[in-house]
Design a protein around this motif. Structure first.
Motif, PDB file in Angstrom:
ATOM      1  N   PHE A 235      41.556  31.180  21.148  1.00  0.00           N
ATOM      2  CA  PHE A 235      41.180  32.496  21.631  1.00  0.00           C
ATOM      3  C   PHE A 235      42.424  33.376  21.628  1.00  0.00           C
ATOM      4  N   PRO A 236      42.281  34.674  21.340  1.00  0.00           N
ATOM      5  CA  PRO A 236      43.455  35.558  21.391  1.00  0.00           C
ATOM      6  C   PRO A 236      43.954  35.716  22.828  1.00  0.00           C
ATOM      7  N   VAL A 237      45.250  35.984  22.968  1.00  0.00           N
ATOM      8  CA  VAL A 237      45.838  36.186  24.287  1.00  0.00           C
ATOM      9  C   VAL A 237      45.107  37.316  25.007  1.00  0.00           C
ATOM     10  N   GLY A 238      44.776  37.085  26.266  1.00  0.00           N
ATOM     11  CA  GLY A 238      44.081  38.077  27.067  1.00  0.00           C
ATOM     12  C   GLY A 238      42.569  37.950  27.031  1.00  0.00           C
ATOM     13  N   HIS A 239      42.058  37.120  26.138  1.00  0.00           N
ATOM     14  CA  HIS A 239      40.611  36.903  26.030  1.00  0.00           C
ATOM     15  C   HIS A 239      40.102  36.169  27.269  1.00  0.00           C
ATOM     16  N   ILE A 240      38.966  36.595  27.790  1.00  0.00           N
ATOM     17  CA  ILE A 240      38.361  35.887  28.919  1.00  0.00           C
ATOM     18  C   ILE A 240      37.575  34.716  28.354  1.00  0.00           C
ATOM     19  N   ILE A 241      38.037  33.513  28.646  1.00  0.00           N
ATOM     20  CA  ILE A 241      37.409  32.297  28.131  1.00  0.00           C
ATOM     21  C   ILE A 241      36.141  31.970  28.911  1.00  0.00           C
ATOM     22  N   GLN A 242      36.205  32.110  30.224  1.00  0.00           N
ATOM     23  CA  GLN A 242      35.036  31.835  31.057  1.00  0.00           C
ATOM     24  C   GLN A 242      35.153  32.599  32.372  1.00  0.00           C
ATOM     25  N   THR A 243      34.006  32.866  32.963  1.00  0.00           N
ATOM     26  CA  THR A 243      33.938  33.520  34.270  1.00  0.00           C
ATOM     27  C   THR A 243      32.967  32.744  35.147  1.00  0.00           C
ATOM     28  N   VAL A 244      33.391  32.465  36.370  1.00  0.00           N
ATOM     29  CA  VAL A 244      32.484  31.902  37.376  1.00  0.00           C
ATOM     30  C   VAL A 244      32.567  32.805  38.594  1.00  0.00           C
ATOM     31  N   SER A 245      31.423  33.021  39.224  1.00  0.00           N
ATOM     32  CA  SER A 245      31.386  33.924  40.363  1.00  0.00           C
ATOM     33  C   SER A 245      30.247  33.528  41.281  1.00  0.00           C
ATOM     34  N   SER A 246      30.465  33.690  42.562  1.00  0.00           N
ATOM     35  CA  SER A 246      29.393  33.459  43.522  1.00  0.00           C
ATOM     36  C   SER A 246      29.646  34.297  44.763  1.00  0.00           C
TER      37      SER A 246
ATOM     38  N   LEU B 181      39.345  28.751  56.590  1.00  0.00           N
ATOM     39  CA  LEU B 181      38.823  28.831  55.232  1.00  0.00           C
ATOM     40  C   LEU B 181      37.405  29.390  55.230  1.00  0.00           C
ATOM     41  N   GLY B 182      37.120  30.204  54.217  1.00  0.00           N
ATOM     42  CA  GLY B 182      35.797  30.788  54.064  1.00  0.00           C
ATOM     43  C   GLY B 182      35.201  30.427  52.718  1.00  0.00           C
ATOM     44  N   HIS B 183      34.489  31.367  52.119  1.00  0.00           N
ATOM     45  CA  HIS B 183      33.779  31.135  50.859  1.00  0.00           C
ATOM     46  C   HIS B 183      34.745  30.750  49.743  1.00  0.00           C
ATOM     47  N   ARG B 184      34.282  29.896  48.844  1.00  0.00           N
ATOM     48  CA  ARG B 184      35.124  29.403  47.746  1.00  0.00           C
ATOM     49  C   ARG B 184      34.307  29.223  46.482  1.00  0.00           C
ATOM     50  N   GLU B 185      35.018  29.118  45.366  1.00  0.00           N
ATOM     51  CA  GLU B 185      34.391  28.895  44.063  1.00  0.00           C
ATOM     52  C   GLU B 185      35.283  27.945  43.274  1.00  0.00           C
TER      53      GLU B 185
ATOM     54  N   GLY C  46      27.848  42.223  54.816  1.00  0.00           N
ATOM     55  CA  GLY C  46      27.706  42.056  53.372  1.00  0.00           C
ATOM     56  C   GLY C  46      28.359  40.771  52.926  1.00  0.00           C
ATOM     57  N   PRO C  47      28.122  40.381  51.690  1.00  0.00           N
ATOM     58  CA  PRO C  47      28.622  39.091  51.227  1.00  0.00           C
ATOM     59  C   PRO C  47      30.103  39.112  50.866  1.00  0.00           C
ATOM     60  N   CYS C  48      30.666  37.914  50.817  1.00  0.00           N
ATOM     61  CA  CYS C  48      32.003  37.692  50.251  1.00  0.00           C
ATOM     62  C   CYS C  48      31.764  37.204  48.821  1.00  0.00           C
ATOM     63  N   THR C  49      32.449  37.815  47.862  1.00  0.00           N
ATOM     64  CA  THR C  49      32.294  37.433  46.474  1.00  0.00           C
ATOM     65  C   THR C  49      33.620  36.903  45.939  1.00  0.00           C
ATOM     66  N   VAL C  50      33.562  35.727  45.328  1.00  0.00           N
ATOM     67  CA  VAL C  50      34.729  35.116  44.687  1.00  0.00           C
ATOM     68  C   VAL C  50      34.432  35.058  43.192  1.00  0.00           C
ATOM     69  N   THR C  51      35.290  35.705  42.397  1.00  0.00           N
ATOM     70  CA  THR C  51      35.137  35.707  40.943  1.00  0.00           C
ATOM     71  C   THR C  51      36.413  35.130  40.329  1.00  0.00           C
ATOM     72  N   LEU C  52      36.233  34.156  39.446  1.00  0.00           N
ATOM     73  CA  LEU C  52      37.346  33.479  38.776  1.00  0.00           C
ATOM     74  C   LEU C  52      37.173  33.662  37.272  1.00  0.00           C
ATOM     75  N   GLN C  53      38.240  34.105  36.598  1.00  0.00           N
ATOM     76  CA  GLN C  53      38.192  34.285  35.165  1.00  0.00           C
ATOM     77  C   GLN C  53      39.354  33.543  34.524  1.00  0.00           C
ATOM     78  N   GLU C  54      39.041  32.686  33.567  1.00  0.00           N
ATOM     79  CA  GLU C  54      40.085  31.990  32.817  1.00  0.00           C
ATOM     80  C   GLU C  54      40.526  32.907  31.682  1.00  0.00           C
ATOM     81  N   ILE C  55      41.823  33.196  31.615  1.00  0.00           N
ATOM     82  CA  ILE C  55      42.386  34.114  30.648  1.00  0.00           C
ATOM     83  C   ILE C  55      43.240  33.332  29.632  1.00  0.00           C
ATOM     84  N   ALA C  56      42.957  33.513  28.349  1.00  0.00           N
ATOM     85  CA  ALA C  56      43.696  32.812  27.299  1.00  0.00           C
ATOM     86  C   ALA C  56      45.130  33.315  27.225  1.00  0.00           C
ATOM     87  N   GLN C  57      46.045  32.405  26.924  1.00  0.00           N
ATOM     88  CA  GLN C  57      47.467  32.745  26.756  1.00  0.00           C
ATOM     89  C   GLN C  57      47.932  32.412  25.352  1.00  0.00           C
TER      90      GLN C  57
END
Length: 162
Positions: free
Chosen positions: A18-29, A44-48, A151-162
């Motif tokens: 993947f090119p540098v900066g490309h988002i490989i995957q996103t998980v969110s809840s 500790l609170g909400h986690r992903e 309101g909810p707590c949202t955790v979003t994780l994005q894997e970024i290509a290097q």
């Protein structure tokens, strides 16, 4: 490259690049699980969870939470701290911290806060799951912090290509 026409999915081989900066995957809840503390140690609170696909990736962590700050003492400035925690299979804990403070004549104050960090984890040759989430603590025992309040707590994780 494998394409499943019956169930539209594409599976890339482990050698895909993947090119540098490309988002490989996103998980969110999101979670509306209500919590509160007046403790001066982090709660500790909400986690992903994310399992990186590449060993040299970075993880962009974004956490947004509705928070109610309150105080029962004489001060008119309720304060607390919001932070990101991270654990991997060796249970390491690291965080980026944001100080929460609301100048107000009111003893109780709602706020929506977002904390975003680009993390460079050490990813082993066989990647393992990494857990990121929110943690909160009060400034002092007369300060109160309520998370996921209003309101909810949202955790979003994005894997970024290097």
């Amino acid at each position: 490259l494998t394409v499943n026409v019956a169930n539209p999915t594409i599976t890339l081989g482990s050698n895909a690049t993947f090119p540098v900066g490309h988002i490989i995957q996103t998980v969110s809840s999101s979670s509306s699980a209500y919590g509160s503390t007046n403790s001066t140690t982090y709660q500790l609170g909400h986690r992903e969870t994310i399992t990186p696909l590449k060993t040299n990736s970075k993880i962009l962590i974004t956490i947004t939470s509705n928070i109610l700050l309150g105080i029962t003492g004489n001060s008119v400035q309720p304060r607390g701290f919001m932070a990101i925690f991270m654990t991997d299979n060796s249970n390491n804990l690291t965080y980026a911290q944001l100080r929460l403070s609301k100048n107000s004549v009111s003893y109780w104050r709602y706020t929506t806060e977002t904390l975003s960090v680009l993390h460079t984890p050490t990813i082993p040759a066989t990647p393992v799951a990494i857990v990121y989430g929110i943690m909160l603590k009060a400034h002092g025992s007369d300060h109160h912090i309520y998370f996921d309040d209003g309101g909810p707590c949202t955790v979003t994780l994005q894997e970024i290509a290097q």
